[in-house]
Write a protein that holds these residues in place. Sequence first.
Motif, PDB file in Angstrom:
ATOM      1  N   VAL A   1       0.851  -1.187   0.000  1.00  0.00           N
ATOM      2  CA  VAL A   1       0.000   0.000   0.000  1.00  0.00           C
ATOM      3  C   VAL A   1       0.888   1.239   0.000  1.00  0.00           C
ATOM      4  CG1 VAL A   1      -1.835   1.266   1.180  1.00  0.00           C
ATOM      5  CG2 VAL A   1      -1.748  -1.237   1.352  1.00  0.00           C
ATOM      6  N   TYR A   2       0.727   2.104  -0.987  1.00  0.00           N
ATOM      7  CA  TYR A   2       1.497   3.343  -1.008  1.00  0.00           C
ATOM      8  C   TYR A   2       1.111   4.214   0.190  1.00  0.00           C
ATOM      9  CZ  TYR A   2       2.843   2.387  -5.855  1.00  0.00           C
ATOM     10  OH  TYR A   2       3.361   1.826  -6.997  1.00  0.00           O
ATOM     11  N   PRO A   3       2.083   4.825   0.856  1.00  0.00           N
ATOM     12  CA  PRO A   3       1.750   5.678   2.001  1.00  0.00           C
ATOM     13  C   PRO A   3       0.947   6.918   1.624  1.00  0.00           C
ATOM     14  CG  PRO A   3       4.074   5.871   1.425  1.00  0.00           C
ATOM     15  CD  PRO A   3       3.531   4.729   0.629  1.00  0.00           C
ATOM     16  N   THR A   4       0.968   7.291   0.335  1.00  0.00           N
ATOM     17  CA  THR A   4       0.215   8.468  -0.118  1.00  0.00           C
ATOM     18  C   THR A   4      -1.242   8.127  -0.470  1.00  0.00           C
ATOM     19  OG1 THR A   4       1.046   8.072  -2.358  1.00  0.00           O
ATOM     20  CG2 THR A   4       2.251   9.673  -1.007  1.00  0.00           C
ATOM     21  N   THR A   5      -1.606   6.855  -0.397  1.00  0.00           N
ATOM     22  CA  THR A   5      -2.965   6.446  -0.748  1.00  0.00           C
ATOM     23  C   THR A   5      -3.969   7.022   0.244  1.00  0.00           C
ATOM     24  OG1 THR A   5      -2.073   4.377  -1.615  1.00  0.00           O
ATOM     25  CG2 THR A   5      -4.441   4.450  -1.221  1.00  0.00           C
TER      26      THR A   5
ATOM     27  N   ASP B   1       3.166   4.789  10.572  1.00  0.00           N
ATOM     28  CA  ASP B   1       3.063   5.764  11.659  1.00  0.00           C
ATOM     29  C   ASP B   1       1.591   6.060  11.955  1.00  0.00           C
ATOM     30  OD1 ASP B   1       2.269   7.300   9.471  1.00  0.00           O
ATOM     31  OD2 ASP B   1       4.227   8.279   9.276  1.00  0.00           O
ATOM     32  N   ASP B   2       1.384   7.061  12.817  1.00  0.00           N
ATOM     33  CA  ASP B   2       0.023   7.412  13.230  1.00  0.00           C
ATOM     34  C   ASP B   2      -0.847   7.837  12.047  1.00  0.00           C
ATOM     35  OD1 ASP B   2       0.686   6.861  15.806  1.00  0.00           O
ATOM     36  OD2 ASP B   2       1.035   8.945  16.415  1.00  0.00           O
ATOM     37  N   THR B   3      -0.213   8.470  11.038  1.00  0.00           N
ATOM     38  CA  THR B   3      -0.983   8.897   9.862  1.00  0.00           C
ATOM     39  C   THR B   3      -1.607   7.708   9.151  1.00  0.00           C
ATOM     40  OG1 THR B   3       0.470  10.820   9.541  1.00  0.00           O
ATOM     41  CG2 THR B   3      -0.837  10.104   7.648  1.00  0.00           C
ATOM     42  N   GLN B   4      -0.828   6.647   8.994  1.00  0.00           N
ATOM     43  CA  GLN B   4      -1.349   5.449   8.334  1.00  0.00           C
ATOM     44  C   GLN B   4      -2.364   4.729   9.219  1.00  0.00           C
ATOM     45  OE1 GLN B   4      -0.640   5.090   5.187  1.00  0.00           O
ATOM     46  NE2 GLN B   4       0.854   6.755   5.264  1.00  0.00           N
ATOM     47  N   VAL B   5      -2.111   4.704  10.527  1.00  0.00           N
ATOM     48  CA  VAL B   5      -3.049   4.062  11.454  1.00  0.00           C
ATOM     49  C   VAL B   5      -4.392   4.783  11.427  1.00  0.00           C
ATOM     50  CG1 VAL B   5      -3.532   3.545  13.883  1.00  0.00           C
ATOM     51  CG2 VAL B   5      -1.240   3.147  12.955  1.00  0.00           C
TER      52      VAL B   5
ATOM     53  N   LEU C   1      -6.761   3.670   8.797  1.00  0.00           N
ATOM     54  CA  LEU C   1      -7.396   2.390   9.111  1.00  0.00           C
ATOM     55  C   LEU C   1      -8.492   2.555  10.157  1.00  0.00           C
ATOM     56  CD1 LEU C   1      -4.043   0.424   9.329  1.00  0.00           C
ATOM     57  CD2 LEU C   1      -5.700   0.257   7.473  1.00  0.00           C
ATOM     58  N   THR C   2      -8.189   3.364  11.162  1.00  0.00           N
ATOM     59  CA  THR C   2      -9.158   3.591  12.235  1.00  0.00           C
ATOM     60  C   THR C   2     -10.433   4.235  11.703  1.00  0.00           C
ATOM     61  OG1 THR C   2      -7.331   3.879  13.802  1.00  0.00           O
ATOM     62  CG2 THR C   2      -9.492   4.668  14.482  1.00  0.00           C
ATOM     63  N   GLU C   3     -10.249   5.156  10.760  1.00  0.00           N
ATOM     64  CA  GLU C   3     -11.389   5.854  10.164  1.00  0.00           C
ATOM     65  C   GLU C   3     -12.353   4.888   9.484  1.00  0.00           C
ATOM     66  OE1 GLU C   3     -12.120   9.111   6.550  1.00  0.00           O
ATOM     67  OE2 GLU C   3     -10.117   8.915   7.455  1.00  0.00           O
TER      68      GLU C   3
ATOM     69  N   VAL D   1      -3.225  -4.378  13.885  1.00  0.00           N
ATOM     70  CA  VAL D   1      -2.436  -3.374  13.176  1.00  0.00           C
ATOM     71  C   VAL D   1      -1.122  -3.238  13.920  1.00  0.00           C
ATOM     72  CG1 VAL D   1      -2.277  -0.955  12.488  1.00  0.00           C
ATOM     73  CG2 VAL D   1      -4.483  -2.141  12.367  1.00  0.00           C
ATOM     74  N   VAL D   2      -0.011  -3.312  13.193  1.00  0.00           N
ATOM     75  CA  VAL D   2       1.320  -3.171  13.781  1.00  0.00           C
ATOM     76  C   VAL D   2       1.900  -1.847  13.301  1.00  0.00           C
ATOM     77  CG1 VAL D   2       3.619  -4.175  14.021  1.00  0.00           C
ATOM     78  CG2 VAL D   2       1.629  -5.682  13.705  1.00  0.00           C
ATOM     79  N   VAL D   3       2.231  -0.949  14.229  1.00  0.00           N
ATOM     80  CA  VAL D   3       2.751   0.359  13.845  1.00  0.00           C
ATOM     81  C   VAL D   3       4.269   0.389  14.042  1.00  0.00           C
ATOM     82  CG1 VAL D   3       2.317   1.375  16.141  1.00  0.00           C
ATOM     83  CG2 VAL D   3       2.498   2.854  14.118  1.00  0.00           C
ATOM     84  N   ILE D   4       4.981   0.866  13.021  1.00  0.00           N
ATOM     85  CA  ILE D   4       6.451   0.920  13.068  1.00  0.00           C
ATOM     86  C   ILE D   4       6.916   2.068  13.956  1.00  0.00           C
ATOM     87  CG2 ILE D   4       8.536   1.268  11.689  1.00  0.00           C
ATOM     88  CD1 ILE D   4       7.019  -0.040   9.326  1.00  0.00           C
ATOM     89  N   ASP D   5       6.420   3.268  13.686  1.00  0.00           N
ATOM     90  CA  ASP D   5       6.752   4.454  14.490  1.00  0.00           C
ATOM     91  C   ASP D   5       5.486   4.946  15.177  1.00  0.00           C
ATOM     92  OD1 ASP D   5       9.400   4.442  13.635  1.00  0.00           O
ATOM     93  OD2 ASP D   5       9.003   5.775  11.951  1.00  0.00           O
TER      94      ASP D   5
END
Length: 613
Positions: free
Chosen positions: A106-110, A131-135, A138-140, A151-155
């Motif tokens: 999944v591109y991070p800009t998607t 990171d939180d932006t990607q999480v 998903l939460t939304e 969900v596994v978050v790297i940062d």
Amino acid sequence: MTPMRASDEKVDHAKIENRAPSVARLFIDRVTRTPDAEAFRFPDGAGGWTSVTWEQTGDRVRLLAAGLLALGLDVEDRVALASSTRYEWVLADLAVMCAGGATTTVYPTTNAPDVAFIVENSGSRVVIAEDDTQVAKLTEHRSELSAVEKVVVIDGPGDGDWVITFDELEQLGRKLLDDNSSVVMDRIHQLEPHHLATVIYTSGTTGRPKGVRLPHSAWTYEAAAVDSIGLVGADDLQYLWLPLSHVFGKVLLTIPIQIGHATAVDGRVDKIVDNLAVVKPTFMGAAPRIFEKAHARVEAMMEDEGGAKKKIFDWAIGVGVRVSQAQQEHRSPGVLDSIQRQLADRLVFSTIRERFGGRLRFFISGSAALNTDVAQWFDAVGIPVLEGYGLTETSAASVVNRPYANRIGTVGWPTPGTEIRIAEDGEVLIKGPGVMTGYHNRPEATAEALESDGWFHTGDIGDIDADGFLRITDRKKDMFKTSQGKYVAPASIASMFKGISPQSAEIIVHGEGKPYCVALVALDAESTTDWAQHNGLGGLSFAEITRHERTHDLISRHIDELNLQLNRWEQIKKFTILDRELTVEQGDLTPSMKLRRKVVVDTFADSIGRLYE
């Protein structure tokens, strides 16, 4: 000098025939063979670089893979990976495959709705988010993600429930390994070549993207095929910045596992030139826009210098191009040109190569057509650009030029084991171990693109010359017919124009059913701003520069020069300059920087309409 033909190439077929049964096994074998050799290096956050060995990488991957097994991951279960290019992307991807899963990139800009679609459509059970932006994406849409268990978050922090951290995943893995030390190897030994390794969703220009299913055998083939022709060796150092969510970046991540060379990983596009000077790689892959910008930047710098330096530079480039053209035509350069080439190298070319680190053997260009003048320029200065060709559906590296057989204007020879055929209508067909097994949950789309005997319809138009080199001339669906009944290939025209106009990033030629062709011209902000500062427009904004009469006159001259090279029905009669750059963020370009032609045409339909008034 006799031209080399594809049939003359020396290939070590044993490397392809005896390849590993899975990427996971390929990786474990690499760790076993060269545990102490450098595998990767990455920015340390303090301006330096951290280097890790294959053994160190293997230890991290083993823990993460065990963590995924602790979460219940089964063979071919999908794990979505939404992150920019970084070392942790590498670890996560390898861990997924070593746990028997399949990475869904999944591109991070998607945007959030599209992320939700990809994650749900793929049936991903786990998502690894940068990171939180990607999480947050998903939460939304959590209510739509029926299969996602963790969900596994790297940062970033976990939430004690649905979201856990990268460290927590490793801790789960450590606990499982304490109980069963062979659990990861047991899973790896279960994997067979046909098992699913990756699902990559194509960057759709219309409708929903399609998930391309690529088995382990596709990736191990690609790596072994490159190894079989000796394109790179164990002593090479790759600089990898490309989006690893894209098939081009993914194949460049698999090749070093086969061959054992080191790779420097940093996805920050704005750091490429700076990093090249520090890392000093021997090769790098990139999209054509990177080479076009670098070429325009050097040319602009010399224009600023002016005087004797500019004259020496122009003389050197002229000599270099003549020598390059002679080699392309399989004839020896004249004695005078050979002597002058050595002098030009000392005075000019060596300095240019140092800007790129000084050790580059070649660049690899893919994802879109490379302008031949830009390719000729790089060849002249001593850094060949090997243009290649492939699609997501063919695991990227289907065709590529070789250092010993590089024909500018073509995309080279097929990799050993891959067949290329030209259909009656000119479409390029591909068959081989790198071709996908199909689109995820899209049997009708699969049947339309993939024949029962394995031939994949690329949608590209091309031809093969007498020496076996493939040339791509345009995208089948992008070609259009004017009201005069004449066909126009817009991608070919765009490639020509980029070599003429250093200030231009894209030109979108339009003329379907019309009496003549018109164009939208998108400028490159960096090159255009530099030009403006030296032409009395330094105080203006980018939008103001694009609307200025001097800018229009500049591009008009470039259009005139382009038209001299075109057939009458292809010539651009009118054009307009867009007042902003085309960007990934605004949906004009795919994350791999390919033009979304239909999107741009639709967005600027009013501007096109006015050109026909």
